[in-house]
Design a protein around this motif. Structure first.
Motif, mmCIF file in Angstrom:
data_model
loop_
_atom_site.group_PDB
_atom_site.id
_atom_site.type_symbol
_atom_site.label_atom_id
_atom_site.label_comp_id
_atom_site.label_asym_id
_atom_site.label_seq_id
_atom_site.Cartn_x
_atom_site.Cartn_y
_atom_site.Cartn_z
ATOM 1 N N LEU A 333 -0.004 8.731 12.952
ATOM 2 C CA LEU A 333 -0.655 9.240 11.742
ATOM 3 C C LEU A 333 0.397 9.423 10.640
ATOM 4 C CD1 LEU A 333 -3.014 10.595 10.180
ATOM 5 C CD2 LEU A 333 -2.429 12.727 11.306
ATOM 6 N N LEU A 334 1.530 9.940 11.060
ATOM 7 C CA LEU A 334 2.603 10.209 10.110
ATOM 8 C C LEU A 334 3.213 8.936 9.553
ATOM 9 C CD1 LEU A 334 4.169 13.338 10.492
ATOM 10 C CD2 LEU A 334 5.950 11.706 10.256
ATOM 11 N N GLN A 335 3.391 7.945 10.456
ATOM 12 C CA GLN A 335 4.067 6.717 10.015
ATOM 13 C C GLN A 335 3.141 5.757 9.292
ATOM 14 O OE1 GLN A 335 5.813 5.502 13.733
ATOM 15 N NE2 GLN A 335 7.851 5.965 12.979
ATOM 16 N N GLU A 336 1.960 5.558 9.865
ATOM 17 C CA GLU A 336 1.078 4.511 9.338
ATOM 18 C C GLU A 336 -0.207 5.057 8.722
ATOM 19 O OE1 GLU A 336 2.618 1.782 9.879
ATOM 20 O OE2 GLU A 336 3.834 2.203 11.636
ATOM 21 N N GLY A 337 -0.441 6.343 8.868
ATOM 22 C CA GLY A 337 -1.723 6.890 8.420
ATOM 23 C C GLY A 337 -2.846 6.479 9.375
ATOM 24 N N GLU A 338 -2.431 6.162 10.617
ATOM 25 C CA GLU A 338 -3.389 5.612 11.584
ATOM 26 C C GLU A 338 -4.178 6.731 12.278
ATOM 27 O OE1 GLU A 338 -1.400 2.405 13.861
ATOM 28 O OE2 GLU A 338 -2.602 3.226 15.498
ATOM 29 N N VAL A 339 -5.491 6.588 12.366
ATOM 30 C CA VAL A 339 -6.326 7.574 13.060
ATOM 31 C C VAL A 339 -7.244 6.833 14.019
ATOM 32 C CG1 VAL A 339 -8.050 9.394 12.761
ATOM 33 C CG2 VAL A 339 -6.401 8.982 10.960
ATOM 34 N N ARG A 340 -7.242 7.236 15.262
ATOM 35 C CA ARG A 340 -8.237 6.657 16.176
ATOM 36 C C ARG A 340 -9.019 7.801 16.819
ATOM 37 N NH1 ARG A 340 -7.226 2.027 20.558
ATOM 38 N NH2 ARG A 340 -6.409 1.002 18.704
ATOM 39 N N ARG A 341 -10.332 7.806 16.572
ATOM 40 C CA ARG A 341 -11.171 8.883 17.112
ATOM 41 C C ARG A 341 -11.199 8.809 18.630
ATOM 42 N NH1 ARG A 341 -16.109 9.583 12.883
ATOM 43 N NH2 ARG A 341 -15.083 8.527 11.153
ATOM 44 N N VAL A 342 -11.445 9.930 19.285
ATOM 45 C CA VAL A 342 -11.548 9.939 20.745
ATOM 46 C C VAL A 342 -12.725 9.037 21.130
ATOM 47 C CG1 VAL A 342 -11.914 11.379 22.787
ATOM 48 C CG2 VAL A 342 -10.650 12.291 20.826
ATOM 49 N N GLY A 343 -12.472 8.101 22.023
ATOM 50 C CA GLY A 343 -13.526 7.195 22.510
ATOM 51 C C GLY A 343 -13.718 5.967 21.633
ATOM 52 N N ALA A 344 -12.964 5.861 20.534
ATOM 53 C CA ALA A 344 -13.181 4.718 19.630
ATOM 54 C C ALA A 344 -12.247 3.568 19.984
ATOM 55 C CB ALA A 344 -12.938 5.145 18.187
#
Ligand SMILES: Nc1ncnc2c1ncn2[C@@H]1O[C@H](COP(=O)(O)OP(=O)(O)OP(=O)(O)O)[C@@H](O)[C@H]1O
Length: 536
Positions: A333-344
């Motif tokens: 999240l810090l490096q790429e702004g990446e978010v993956r929801r639980v189960g996604a």
């Protein structure tokens, strides 16, 4: 004779004579050596477009010889005019040494014929030597008309005479070149001075940085707090992650919110999550969201706090207590702004600024394998230490005032005063719970004291109320360092001086007044114990 001329030229250069006099010496020496009818020196202009006649010398009377004559280097179609002997010499660095111009093929002597016409001369032999500096850079030419051989007839120069003439030419080339360098140097200096003089005006014209506006409810102007605030000012405008370090209750969350409100993200969300407050699975879903059916009870798709903080700031309190498995996700999240929801299966991207806070020793946690090194390095780019309250006692009176006023206003009651002994106890306490502890003590004391009466010692917690006598003494006793009496007293003296200097905001006169000693004594002791105001 050549040697004599060369010596004369060398001393002219050493004496830094005017360029005109060096040119004259060169022309004279050349005339003498080559027994020529005439001799001219041309210099190349700084743009390399024209050769300009700088000086000429003739044996016997000549007609008009315009001093400003110039020879274009390029033809109208911008190709170099290499048929013109002077242009050829200056462009290629080659020496032109012609026995008789009537028999020389491939040259264009129109300029020479023109000169002959104007001056009433007849050019037969012609020598042109380039003035060369820095190995192959030509900055002009030396032109010799009708040099004569031993028999007195115009002829090309012998290799030896040519060498000597080239030696003369080198002298004048060096003098010209130095002159240009000095000129350029002076021009640059002038330009630089003008630039320096202009600088304050330009800086004034620049848009001033937005002034850091300390929130009203952020109390304290002790040097350690001012230092932290000035660092916040430096970090706020950018997007770099900030790590706030400090004991519990020192005001890290307040500072995080201050960073947000001082940043360009002020109009967007400031989202807070305490990483120690939830078990791992819940924290993951809270931070990153989940998709429908990801776990029992996940009835719908849900956004996480990272989504909520999009374009704003996400404050991760107690980040040192973040479960190890989740740390990798926070790093992405810090490096790429990446978010993956639980189960996604799909990855989403957000733009959040991360501010972390911790009272844990992250370095020890890394050693113990409880905190990821890569996350630490990424987070610790801009660490800010929030000092404990005991290191900034000068903030205590203002904080007392602030908390009592705020609590009283909320309860719609008059603000109580604090009795002298209670105030002293409040000033002396070490506050392991920092500002939060002071706030709680005062809220309780306000309720304990009768309305309209002062807060007294008995309204404070017993550990504080006793802090003035036995407890304080036993605390001090347990901390007595080893050593002889003089060194122990010295250590205490240093502690007292430093504490009083902090209290006085490092104003020596005020500290001296408070301790009832002279300013000189304070200065002498600061030097003796090597006490300095901490730099920001
Ligand atoms: N400089 C200050 N001025 C006014 N109030 C303050 C100041 N510093 C802290 N406080 C108050 O003290 C309390 C604790 O502050 P805060 O929660 O920001 O501390 P913290 O360092 O984040 O604590 P923790 O590590 O326990 O999360 C809050 O009520 C806050 O308003």
């Amino acid at each position: 004779m050549v040697l004599e001329n060369l010596l004369e030229l060398t001393s002219a250069l050493a004496e830094d004579r005017k360029v005109e006099s060096v040119i004259e010496l060169v022309l004279q020496a050349t005339m003498k050596l080559t027994k020529a009818d005439g001799c001219s020196l041309y210099t190349l202009d700084t743009l390399g477009q024209h050769l300009h006649r700088a000086s000429s010398m003739y044996n016997g009377p000549v007609g008009i010889m315009p001093i400003g004559e110039r020879i274009p280097i390029y033809r109208p179609d911008f190709s170099p005019n290499l048929q013109e002997p002077a242009t050829l010499a200056v462009s290629t660095g080659a020496t032109v040494n012609i026995n008789h111009i009537e028999h020389a093929v491939g040259y264009d002597f129109a300029r020479i014929h023109e000169d002959d016409k104007l001056g009433g001369t007849v050019t037969q032999s012609l020598v042109i030597v380039p003035l060369t500096v820095q190995r192959d850079r030509s900055i002009g030419i030396l032109q010799i008309v009708n040099p004569r051989n031993g028999a007195g007839t115009p002829a090309a120069l012998s290799p030896d005479t040519l060498k000597a003439v080239a030696g003369f030419a080198t002298h004048v080339a060096l003098r010209l070149w130095n002159g240009r360098l000095v000129e350029e140097n002076t021009r640059l200096k002038r330009q630089f001075d003008r630039y320096l003089a202009d600088l304050p005006k330009q800086r004034r014209k620049q848009k001033p940085l937005p002034l850091l506006k300390k929130p009203q409810d952020l109390v304290g102007d002790s040097p350690p707090i001012e230092r932290a605030i000035s660092l916040i000012g430096k970090a706020a405008a950018s997007d770099i992650p900030v790590l706030l370090r400090g004991e519990t209750g020192t005001g890290k969350e307040m500072m995080a919110s201050f960073i947000h409100t001082s940043s360009p993200r002020v109009d967007k969300a400031f989202v807070v999550q305490n990483c120690a407050a939830l078990p791992e699975a819940l924290l993951e879903s809270e931070l990153f969201g989940h998709v429908k059916g990801a776990f029992t009870g996940a009835a719908t798709n849900k956004q996480g706090l990272a989504h909520e903080a999009h374009n704003g700031t996400l404050f991760l309190d107690e980040i040192g207590d973040m479960p190890l498995a989740l740390q990798a996700k926070v790093l992405r999240l810090l490096q790429e702004g990446e978010v993956r929801r639980v189960g996604a299966t799909k990855t989403e991207y957000v733009d959040v600024r991360i501010v972390g806070a911790t009272n844990a020793n992250l370095e020890e946690k890394i050693e113990a394998g409880e905190f990821r090194k890569d996350l630490y390095y990424r987070l610790n780019v801009f660490p800010i230490n929030i000092p404990p309250l005991r290191e900034r006692p000068s903030d205590i009176p203002a904080l007392i005032d602030h908390f009592l006023k705020r609590a009283s206003a909320k309860a719609n009651k008059p603000v109580p005063v604090v009795a002298a002994d209670a105030l002293e106890a409040l000033m002396c306490w070490s506050y392991p719970g920092n500002v939060r502890e002071l706030k709680n003590i005062l809220e309780r004391a306000r309720l304990m004291a009768d309305e309209g009466y002062p807060i007294e010692l008995r309204h404070l917690p017993p550990e504080l109320a006793g802090a003035g006598d036995d407890t304080r003494m036993s605390q001090m006793m347990s901390r007595i360092p080893d050593g002889d009496l003089k060194s122990i007293v010295g250590q205490y003296e240093a502690l007292v001086i430093e504490a009083k200097m902090r209290e006085a905001n490092w104003n020596k006169s005020n500290a001296a007044r408070n301790l009832k000693v002279s300013r000189r004594t304070i200065i002498e002791k600061l030097n003796r114990y090597n006490i300095h105001r901490p730099s920001s």
